[in-house]
Write an enzyme that holds these catalytic residues in place. Structure first.
Site, PDB file in Angstrom:
ATOM      1  N   THR A   1      -8.178   5.458  -3.002  1.00  6.94           N
ATOM      2  CA  THR A   1      -7.139   6.463  -3.250  1.00  6.94           C
ATOM      3  C   THR A   1      -7.462   7.236  -4.529  1.00  6.94           C
ATOM      4  OG1 THR A   1      -5.470   5.074  -2.190  1.00  6.94           O
ATOM      5  CG2 THR A   1      -4.672   6.813  -3.644  1.00  6.94           C
TER       6      THR A   1
ATOM      7  N   GLN B   1      -4.194   7.216   2.947  1.00  2.00           N
ATOM      8  CA  GLN B   1      -4.166   7.789   1.596  1.00  2.00           C
ATOM      9  C   GLN B   1      -5.243   8.870   1.447  1.00  2.00           C
ATOM     10  OE1 GLN B   1      -4.366   4.506   2.373  1.00  2.00           O
ATOM     11  NE2 GLN B   1      -3.350   3.217   0.845  1.00  2.00           N
TER      12      GLN B   1
ATOM     13  N   GLN C   1      -0.213  11.535   3.407  1.00  4.67           N
ATOM     14  CA  GLN C   1       0.076  10.368   2.584  1.00  4.67           C
ATOM     15  C   GLN C   1      -0.605  10.508   1.224  1.00  4.67           C
ATOM     16  OE1 GLN C   1      -0.627   6.589   4.475  1.00  4.67           O
ATOM     17  NE2 GLN C   1      -0.362   5.423   2.597  1.00  4.67           N
ATOM     18  N   ASP C   2       0.175  10.278   0.148  1.00  3.84           N
ATOM     19  CA  ASP C   2      -0.362  10.308  -1.223  1.00  3.84           C
ATOM     20  C   ASP C   2      -0.905  11.687  -1.615  1.00  3.84           C
ATOM     21  OD1 ASP C   2       0.291   7.675  -1.146  1.00  3.84           O
ATOM     22  OD2 ASP C   2      -1.693   6.891  -1.612  1.00  3.84           O
TER      23      ASP C   2
ATOM     24  N   ASP D   1       4.877   8.429   0.553  1.00  3.87           N
ATOM     25  CA  ASP D   1       4.602   8.256  -0.882  1.00  3.87           C
ATOM     26  C   ASP D   1       3.892   9.474  -1.466  1.00  3.87           C
ATOM     27  OD1 ASP D   1       5.549   5.704  -0.286  1.00  3.87           O
ATOM     28  OD2 ASP D   1       3.554   4.809  -0.214  1.00  3.87           O
TER      29      ASP D   1
ATOM     30  N   ARG E   1      10.383   4.631  -2.811  1.00  2.00           N
ATOM     31  CA  ARG E   1      10.331   3.177  -2.642  1.00  2.00           C
ATOM     32  C   ARG E   1       9.532   2.577  -3.794  1.00  2.00           C
ATOM     33  NH1 ARG E   1       6.062   1.422   2.041  1.00  2.00           N
ATOM     34  NH2 ARG E   1       4.432   2.970   1.658  1.00  2.00           N
TER      35      ARG E   1
ATOM     36  N   TRP F   1       6.851   1.020  -5.537  1.00  3.30           N
ATOM     37  CA  TRP F   1       5.447   0.644  -5.439  1.00  3.30           C
ATOM     38  C   TRP F   1       5.121  -0.512  -6.393  1.00  3.30           C
ATOM     39  CZ3 TRP F   1       0.958   3.908  -7.806  1.00  3.30           C
ATOM     40  CH2 TRP F   1      -0.275   3.414  -7.372  1.00  3.30           C
TER      41      TRP F   1
END
Length: 524
Positions: A288, A318, A340-341, A362, A430, A432
């Protein structure tokens, strides 16, 4: 027969004395101070190893704090050397990829600690806490890389970062307790604008700028790629503001602006017209951390009128569009597009103004101290089995001065999500990490936001230790009547509590943002 108790008393006294000599401490000596840190044992052990003459010396708190940071630095240097050696132990490309990240992260950690110790740097307690927070984040990111590439079983036990993590955690605790500012926050840079922000920079973000280099795909500039221009900027003498103008076009490349490249500014023709795009992802074999299309770590970075994009798609998990660890950085009227990310606000102090962020899971994440103001945050259509989570904040230590603050922005459904809105649930965030901290202040939340508001990460993990807050939001998704009942969640009703997360307090914005002439709201 009479029993002679004298030998027993002597043994007991010797035992008590031995115990006292190892665990007791004189007020204000090293052991006494170590006992007041979160991790006293490595503190005592390495302090004693470092020099025996200081273990019984009476110390002022400031002296002990300096010793603690120096100790963390020494152990970090030791761990960095060990990590370099560890490269020969890598058995495959996944392990090599995670290992390479760790080398970069240890180098940055040493730089962060050195900044805190440097006598020529006139830093405030706020600065020190920022840099120590970043140092700790780097070590956590190193570990995470091995985990996400399923390379942790063999390599992680070989790393030597556990004691370094504990020692940096100690310095954070000492430093926070030394701060005289309310809530541990203060303005910093009390002498005016920071040294990196020259008077000539004050109009850069809202006016035409004189570029030092021009990037144009048609050959009308100095370079055809952003990467080539950045490499040229790295060879300049001095560290004053350096402006790279990136003309209209879609630039398919990966760009890195490293730690030593301070005060770089990228100016585009607008987020619809100047686009830097890539497709690295965890699904494609990257970590990531290293999947980002554009990576920025040099302090004082500014971007205006550019979109940063990652096209790997939701199926590759990610995939970062931009990763920033740039301290005192500004992103003005920029776009961040991914799934994502999307946007990795990794560390340090960052400000985003009038930006667009698109993603699914996220998609604003990391452990910076960051404020988003007047931004458009769009949930996109995810894969069939996924939930949409806007934030995943990564604070691992309660003394880190980090978190995500989103203010006066709009939380909306992107065009591909709107027709299927009933098929997917969208959450504000959320946890992490253990002390995840995110607040939403005075935003408009559309109907995509789930009534529960927030999503668990893994069962009860961090629900008592996180800090999630909502303050005076509006819109159909803003009702708090059915929100989660976690101990760490709160509806903020006190303006003083909410003001902790404003530009003025959370990123010391009054002292450095006026120089950019970016319009911002200092308070609520």
């Amino acid at each position: 027969m009479a029993i002679n108790y004298q030998p027993f008393f002597i043994l007991i006294l010797l035992a008590i004395f031995a115990c006292f000599s190892f665990t007791s401490a004189l007020p204000n000596d090293v052991a006494w101070w170590c006992d007041r840190t979160p991790n006293p044992e490595p503190c005592k052990h390495f302090m004693a190893t470092k020099t025996r003459t200081t273990t019984t010396t009476t110390l002022a708190k400031s002296d002990f704090r300096k010793m603690a940071v120096q100790l963390a630095m020494e152990r970090a240097l030791n761990a960095e050397s060990h990590t370099k050696w560890l490269g020969q132990k890598c058995r495959n490309e996944r392990e090599k990829s995670a290992w390479a990240d760790c080398l970069t992260l240890y180098e940055t950690t040493v730089s962060n600690l050195n900044q805190t110790l440097d006598p020529t740097t006139k830093c405030t307690e706020f600065d020190s806490q920022t840099w120590l927070s970043a140092a700790l984040t780097n070590l956590e990111t190193c570990r995470a890389g091995f985990v996400e590439l399923n390379a942790s079983d063999y390599m992680l036990p070989l790393l030597m970062n556990n004691n370094v993590t504990k020692l940096i955690s100690n310095t954070l605790a000492i430093n926070k307790n030394s701060s005289s500012s309310i809530n541990g926050f203060n303005e910093g840079f009390r002498g005016g604008f920071p040294s990196w922000f020259k008077a000539g920079d004050r109009r850069l973000l809202q006016a035409a700028v004189k570029a030092d280099l021009v990037v144009a795909q048609d050959g009308s500039g100095d370079y055809r790629t952003v990467k080539a221009a950045v490499e040229a900027a790295g060879k300049r003498s001095g560290s004053g503001r350096f402006v790279i103008y990136v003309k209209k076009g879609v630039y398919r490349e990966n760009v890195e602006i490293g730690n030593k490249m301070k005060n770089i500014m990228l100016v585009g023709d607008g987020m619809k017209y100047t686009i830097i795009t890539g497709s690295r992802s965890v699904g494609g074999g990257a970590t990531t951390f290293n999947s980002a299309t554009v990576i920025v770590t040099g302090s004082g970075f500014i971007a205006r009128g550019i979109t940063f994009r990652n096209t790997a798609g939701p199926q590759n998990h990610q995939a970062v569009a931009l990763r920033s660890g740039s301290d005192l950085s500004v992103f003005y009227r920029c776009g961040f597009e991914g799934y994502q990310d999307t946007l990795y606000v990794h560390s340090q102090r960052q400000f985003y103004k009038e930006c667009y962020v698109y993603g699914t899971v996220d998609f604003i994440f990391g452990n910076a101290a960051v404020v988003f103001q007047n931004c458009m945050i769009y949930g996109r259509r995810p894969m069939a089995s996924q939930k949409i989570t806007i934030t995943a904040q990564g604070r691992t230590d309660s003394n880190q001065n980090t978190g995500i603050s989103i203010q006066n922005s709009r939380i909306m459904a992107a065009s591909d999500l709107r027709p299927v809105l009933g098929s997917f649930r969208t959450f504000l965030g959320r946890p992490w990490k253990q002390y995840s901290r995110t607040v939403y202040l005075q935003n408009y939340m559309d109907s995509l936001v789930d009534p529960a508001g927030w999503l668990e990460w893994d069962g009860n993990f961090a629900l008592n230790t996180l800090y999630y807050g909502e303050y005076r939001n509006s819109g159909p998704g803003s009702s708090t009547s059915r929100r989660v009942k976690w101990r760490g969640y709160r509806v903020i009703t006190n303006s003083n509590e909410a003001s902790r997360f404003t530009v003025a307090n959370f990123i010391a914005g009054r002292s450095w943002l006026p120089g950019t002439r970016v319009p911002f709201t200092a308070g609520l």
